[in-house]
Design a protein around this motif. Structure first.
Motif: not given
Length: 108
Positions: A47-49, A59-61, A75-76, A81-82
Motif C-alpha cells: 500500500v502506497k499512501y 491511499i494512492t495505490e 487497485f485504486a 481490492f476486496i
C-alpha cells in the motif's frame, strides 16, 4: 489502515503480518501486509499512501502480489481490492496461481 481487508483475512482464516516502510525522501510512504496460510505468508499487499495537508491518510495505490502470480494487480481503493479477493478466493486458498492443477483436482 486496511481495516476491511484485515477483517476479510480473519474471516477466511488467513494469517497476516504487517510492516511499515518509511522512506528517507519523498512524501509517499509504504505499508506491506503479508498474508497466507499455515505459516506460509507468500502473498503480499503493498500500500502506497501519504498524508494530506490536513493530516488525513490517503491511499494512492494498492498492489497485490499473490504467490505464483506473474503480474501484480493494482487497485485504486480498498473496495475494489476486496471485491477481487472475493472473486478469486478459491485460487488464493489453494495457492493455485503457482499450481493450477490443484484447482482442477479440487473442482474436478
Amino acid at each position: 489502515m486496511l481495516k476491511q481487508t484485515k477483517n476479510w483475512l480473519r474471516q477466511h482464516d488467513f494469517e497476516y503480518h504487517q510492516d511499515f516502510i518509511r522512506p528517507l525522501m519523498g512524501m509517499e510512504r509504504t505499508f506491506v501486509l503479508k498474508f497466507g496460510r499455515d505459516n506460509k505468508r507468500n502473498s503480499r499487499v503493498i500500500v502506497k499512501y501519504r498524508y494530506t495537508f490536513f493530516g488525513k491518510l490517503k491511499i494512492t495505490e494498492l498492489d497485490l502480489h499473490i504467490h505464483g502470480q506473474h503480474n501484480p494487480r493494482v487497485f485504486a481503493n480498498e473496495a475494489d481490492f476486496i471485491e477481487y479477493l472475493e472473486q478469486h478466493l478459491e485460487k488464493i486458498k489453494l495457492d493455485a496461481y503457482k499450481h493450477p492443477e490443484r484447482l482442477e483436482a479440487e473442482l474436478g
